[in-house]
Design an enzyme around this catalytic site. Structure first.
Site, PDB file in Angstrom:
ATOM      1  N   LYS A 126       1.199  -1.450   0.402  1.00  0.00           N
ATOM      2  CA  LYS A 126       0.047  -0.064  -0.055  1.00  0.00           C
ATOM      3  C   LYS A 126       0.906   1.482   0.331  1.00  0.00           C
ATOM      4  O   LYS A 126       2.081   1.882   0.358  1.00  0.00           O
ATOM      5  CB  LYS A 126      -0.990   0.029   1.286  1.00  0.00           C
ATOM      6  CG  LYS A 126      -2.443   1.107   1.285  1.00  0.00           C
ATOM      7  CD  LYS A 126      -3.825   0.544   0.432  1.00  0.00           C
ATOM      8  CE  LYS A 126      -4.419   0.931   0.563  1.00  0.00           C
ATOM      9  NZ  LYS A 126      -5.571   0.415  -0.236  1.00  0.00           N
ATOM     10  N   ASP A 166      -7.190   4.377  -4.817  1.00  0.00           N
ATOM     11  CA  ASP A 166      -7.694   4.099  -2.958  1.00  0.00           C
ATOM     12  C   ASP A 166      -7.923   5.446  -3.229  1.00  0.00           C
ATOM     13  O   ASP A 166      -8.787   6.569  -3.969  1.00  0.00           O
ATOM     14  CB  ASP A 166      -6.993   3.391  -1.648  1.00  0.00           C
ATOM     15  CG  ASP A 166      -7.352   2.924  -0.409  1.00  0.00           C
ATOM     16  OD1 ASP A 166      -7.934   2.203  -0.824  1.00  0.00           O
ATOM     17  OD2 ASP A 166      -7.421   4.122   0.065  1.00  0.00           O
TER      18      ASP A 166
HETATM   19  P1  NDP Z   1     -12.985   7.876  -3.349  1.00  0.00           P
HETATM   20  O1  NDP Z   1     -12.171   8.841  -2.762  1.00  0.00           O
HETATM   21  O2  NDP Z   1     -13.211   7.754  -3.543  1.00  0.00           O
HETATM   22  O3  NDP Z   1     -14.591   8.420  -1.968  1.00  0.00           O
HETATM   23  C1  NDP Z   1     -14.497   8.094  -0.990  1.00  0.00           C
HETATM   24  C2  NDP Z   1     -14.915   8.427   0.691  1.00  0.00           C
HETATM   25  O4  NDP Z   1     -15.612   9.317   1.401  1.00  0.00           O
HETATM   26  C3  NDP Z   1     -15.457  10.118   0.199  1.00  0.00           C
HETATM   27  O5  NDP Z   1     -17.041  10.300  -0.543  1.00  0.00           O
HETATM   28  C4  NDP Z   1     -15.290  10.878   1.153  1.00  0.00           C
HETATM   29  O6  NDP Z   1     -15.447  11.684   0.984  1.00  0.00           O
HETATM   30  C5  NDP Z   1     -15.448  10.169   2.000  1.00  0.00           C
HETATM   31  N1  NDP Z   1     -14.116  10.259   2.916  1.00  0.00           N
HETATM   32  C6  NDP Z   1     -13.365   9.567   2.777  1.00  0.00           C
HETATM   33  N2  NDP Z   1     -12.055  10.233   3.585  1.00  0.00           N
HETATM   34  C7  NDP Z   1     -13.397  10.394   4.834  1.00  0.00           C
HETATM   35  C8  NDP Z   1     -12.625  10.870   6.213  1.00  0.00           C
HETATM   36  N3  NDP Z   1     -12.010  11.037   6.661  1.00  0.00           N
HETATM   37  N4  NDP Z   1     -14.173  10.757   6.900  1.00  0.00           N
HETATM   38  C9  NDP Z   1     -15.596  11.067   5.676  1.00  0.00           C
HETATM   39  N5  NDP Z   1     -15.907  10.758   4.830  1.00  0.00           N
HETATM   40  C10 NDP Z   1     -14.622  10.896   4.522  1.00  0.00           C
HETATM   41  O7  NDP Z   1     -11.683   6.757  -2.805  1.00  0.00           O
HETATM   42  P2  NDP Z   1     -12.844   5.491  -2.352  1.00  0.00           P
HETATM   43  O8  NDP Z   1     -14.141   5.253  -2.624  1.00  0.00           O
HETATM   44  O9  NDP Z   1     -11.834   4.555  -3.473  1.00  0.00           O
HETATM   45  O10 NDP Z   1     -12.805   4.271  -1.195  1.00  0.00           O
HETATM   46  C11 NDP Z   1     -13.745   4.183   0.013  1.00  0.00           C
HETATM   47  C12 NDP Z   1     -13.227   3.175   0.594  1.00  0.00           C
HETATM   48  O11 NDP Z   1     -12.704   1.956   0.048  1.00  0.00           O
HETATM   49  C13 NDP Z   1     -11.259   3.555   1.288  1.00  0.00           C
HETATM   50  O12 NDP Z   1     -11.850   2.976   2.652  1.00  0.00           O
HETATM   51  C14 NDP Z   1     -11.028   1.971   0.888  1.00  0.00           C
HETATM   52  O13 NDP Z   1      -9.816   2.299   1.566  1.00  0.00           O
HETATM   53  C15 NDP Z   1     -11.202   1.139   0.375  1.00  0.00           C
HETATM   54  N6  NDP Z   1     -11.321   0.841  -0.861  1.00  0.00           N
HETATM   55  C16 NDP Z   1     -10.980   1.371  -2.182  1.00  0.00           C
HETATM   56  C17 NDP Z   1     -11.298   0.549  -3.470  1.00  0.00           C
HETATM   57  C18 NDP Z   1     -10.941   0.679  -4.604  1.00  0.00           C
HETATM   58  O14 NDP Z   1     -10.875  -0.309  -5.684  1.00  0.00           O
HETATM   59  N7  NDP Z   1     -11.031   2.326  -4.845  1.00  0.00           N
HETATM   60  C19 NDP Z   1     -10.588  -1.163  -3.263  1.00  0.00           C
HETATM   61  C20 NDP Z   1     -11.404  -1.990  -1.170  1.00  0.00           C
HETATM   62  C21 NDP Z   1     -11.227  -1.348  -1.202  1.00  0.00           C
HETATM   63  P3  NDP Z   1     -15.366  13.275   0.613  1.00  0.00           P
HETATM   64  O15 NDP Z   1     -16.290  12.770  -0.321  1.00  0.00           O
HETATM   65  O16 NDP Z   1     -15.643  14.531   1.385  1.00  0.00           O
HETATM   66  O17 NDP Z   1     -13.936  13.571  -0.567  1.00  0.00           O
HETATM   67  O1  2IT Z   2      -7.970  -1.082  -0.779  1.00  0.00           O
HETATM   68  C1  2IT Z   2      -7.899  -2.032  -2.161  1.00  0.00           C
HETATM   69  O2  2IT Z   2      -8.029  -2.875  -2.430  1.00  0.00           O
HETATM   70  C2  2IT Z   2      -7.856  -1.009  -3.445  1.00  0.00           C
HETATM   71  N1  2IT Z   2      -7.559   0.098  -2.695  1.00  0.00           N
HETATM   72  C3  2IT Z   2      -7.472  -1.245  -4.489  1.00  0.00           C
HETATM   73  C4  2IT Z   2      -6.241  -1.915  -4.463  1.00  0.00           C
HETATM   74  C5  2IT Z   2      -5.530  -3.050  -6.036  1.00  0.00           C
HETATM   75  O3  2IT Z   2      -4.255  -2.918  -6.313  1.00  0.00           O
HETATM   76  O4  2IT Z   2      -6.645  -2.447  -7.231  1.00  0.00           O
END
Ligand code: NDP
Ligand code: 2IT
Length: 444
Positions: A126, A166
């Site tokens: 990561k 992420d």
């Molecule tokens: P994005 O940046 O696309 O979206 C994150 C969302 O969460 C936004 O709406 C953001 O608000 C909100 N957010 C972020 N930080 C905070 C905080 N500290 N307090 C409140 N709201 C918050 O990220 P992802 O959708 O990609 O990721 C979301 C979660 O999923 C994370 O935990 C990530 O690690 C996990 N994840 C992501 C994967 C991926 O493929 N993208 C895969 C597996 C897990 P705002 O719009 O105001 O920024």
């Molecule tokens: O938390 C996660 O699994 C991710 N942000 C996606 C990682 C990836 O390599 O697609």
């Protein structure tokens, strides 16, 4: 003192000020107790757990860039290469002001077991930075991404370490980083996943984490004689994971009534309008306060609140520790059936235990959100063979992977006498493959 307790104590002592990392290690090691106790002598002699909780290596570096006013800004970049026993390091890059080494280590540690659960050959890693893309111009984001990659490109490669998106890292950031990698290293290779479709990205990667979350939730409900059809769902977050979780839940016949961002949350009694959400978040990069302009019947509230809304299914899709004990109590009081984690470690340990004790089916993130990284691994396969598969092909592979993950963790939980405890099931199932590979490769 048991081996597990000794290692937990050592992790806390040797990694001060990293509470999220402690939390992730505790959750995993606690649920591995039954396996570790049965192999204590061998694991101790091989210092297996000490090797598991220490990253193979970690990088921390300076990221200087020039803002639109000509002012030099300095951020800190990280990449933690945690475990390569079963494949090249794989895991996202988080861009958020809260990023520090402990957060990246917790995410990298979780990633080891998640990636193992996918059944694909990917190790755990990561990275990220405390850079905040919010409110920055495209040029500033590009300047940051180029500087970040100028350093990161020394440590990554298609067969060594393959980062992805992420929080805060989406298609725009991956594009700028890929361009800089290619420019410096002079190779066009699958060094990042989540790329644009015109330069090696995979169809369905954008949707994969959210869709995968719903595929595994549906499979779990099916095993109980239920389905998503007709269920009311609360979702937190409004980013990549949340958006496509909402879309797939709706396709499966559920009604999703909430979403949230870092400043507030929306309640839409008629069901969230995904097209409006995408326009607000993906195109305008604006706040959820705008949602009311698209849906006059909806409500916007400042602060936190989605877990107080009555629902059958809760899907935390924003960030770590966003669902605490009071939230768990509110969900249980409202009769929630299942909680499935779209985000990484969104539920505190106390809240998880409370939900489980009250009969809520709980799917942990390392299983429930594994569809994103699994599809990243499918993107790597397509890049290696220089072909692209259709959306349907990737989506059906994703579905197969998520269904398999559910049965693997369900079976592992049953095998060790923890039927229905999917946290224990996921940790044991993920651990077994990694340990087997570590043992086979000697003391490295
Ligand atoms: P994005 O940046 O696309 O979206 C994150 C969302 O969460 C936004 O709406 C953001 O608000 C909100 N957010 C972020 N930080 C905070 C905080 N500290 N307090 C409140 N709201 C918050 O990220 P992802 O959708 O990609 O990721 C979301 C979660 O999923 C994370 O935990 C990530 O690690 C996990 N994840 C992501 C994967 C991926 O493929 N993208 C895969 C597996 C897990 P705002 O719009 O105001 O920024
Ligand atoms: O938390 C996660 O699994 C991710 N942000 C996606 C990682 C990836 O390599 O697609």
């Amino acid at each position: 003192m048991s081996y597990v307790d000794e290692v937990i104590e050592r992790v806390v002592r040797e990694n001060p000020n990293e509470p999220e990392f402690h939390q992730a290690v505790k959750e995993v090691l606690e649920s591995l107790r039954v396996v570790v106790d049965a192999n204590e002598e061998k694991f101790r002699k091989d210092a297996l757990l000490e090797r598991l909780v220490n990253p193979e290596r970690q990088f921390k570096f300076r990221v200087p860039w020039v803002d639109d006013k000509g002012q030099v800004q300095v951020n800190t970049g990280y990449r933690v290469q945690f475990n390569s026993a079963i494949g090249p390091y794989k895991g996202g890059l988080r861009l958020h002001p809260s990023v520090n080494l402990g957060i990246i280590k917790f995410l990298g540690f979780e990633q080891i077991f998640k990636n193992s659960l996918t059944g694909l050959p990917i190790g755990g890693g990561k990275g990220g930075s405390d850079f905040d893309p919010k409110g920055k111009s495209d040029r500033e984001v590009m300047a940051f991404c180029q500087s970040f990659m100028t350093e990161l490109c020394k440590y990554i490669g298609a067969d060594t370490d393959v980062p992805a998106g992420d929080i805060g890292t989406g298609a725009r950031e991956i594009g700028y980083m890929f361009g800089q990698y290619k420019r410096i290293r002079g190779v066009f290779e699958g060094v990042l996943t989540g790329k644009g479709l015109t330069y090696g990205g995979s169809l369905a990667r954008t949707e994969a984490t959210g869709y995968g979350l719903l595929y595994i939730t549906e499979e779990m409900l099916k095993s109980k004689g239920m389905s998503m059809e007709g269920k009311t769902v609360v979702v937190s977050g409004a980013g990549n994971v949340a958006t496509y979780a909402i879309q797939k839940a709706q396709q499966l016949g559920a009604k999703v009534v909430t979403c949230s961002d870092s400043t507030g949350w929306v309640y839409d009694p008629d069901g969230i309008d995904v097209a409006a959400l995408k326009e607000i978040k993906e195109v305008k990069r604006a706040r959820l306060t705008e949602y009311k302009n698209y849906r006059p019947n909806s409500e916007y509230h400042e602060g936190k609140g989605v877990w107080t809304v009555k629902a059958d299914i809760a899907l935390p899709c924003a960030t770590q520790n966003e669902l605490g004990i009071e939230d768990a109590k509110a969900l249980v009081a409202n009769g929630v059936i299942a909680v499935a984690e779209g985000a990484n470690m969104p539920t505190t340990m106390e809240a998880t235990e409370y939900l489980q004790k009250n009969g809520v089916f709980f799917l942990p993130g390392k299983a429930a959100n594994a569809g994103g990284v699994a599809t990243s691994a499918l993107e790597m396969s397509q890049n290696s063979e220089r072909l692209s598969w259709t959306f349907e092909e990737v989506d059906s592979k994703l579905k197969g992977i998520m269904v398999n993950i559910f049965h693997n963790l369900d079976d592992a939980a049953k095998k060790y006498g923890f039927e229905g405890n999917y946290v224990v099931g996921a940790n044991i199932a993920g651990f077994e493959k990694v340990v087997d590979a570590m043992n086979a490769q000697g003391i490295v």
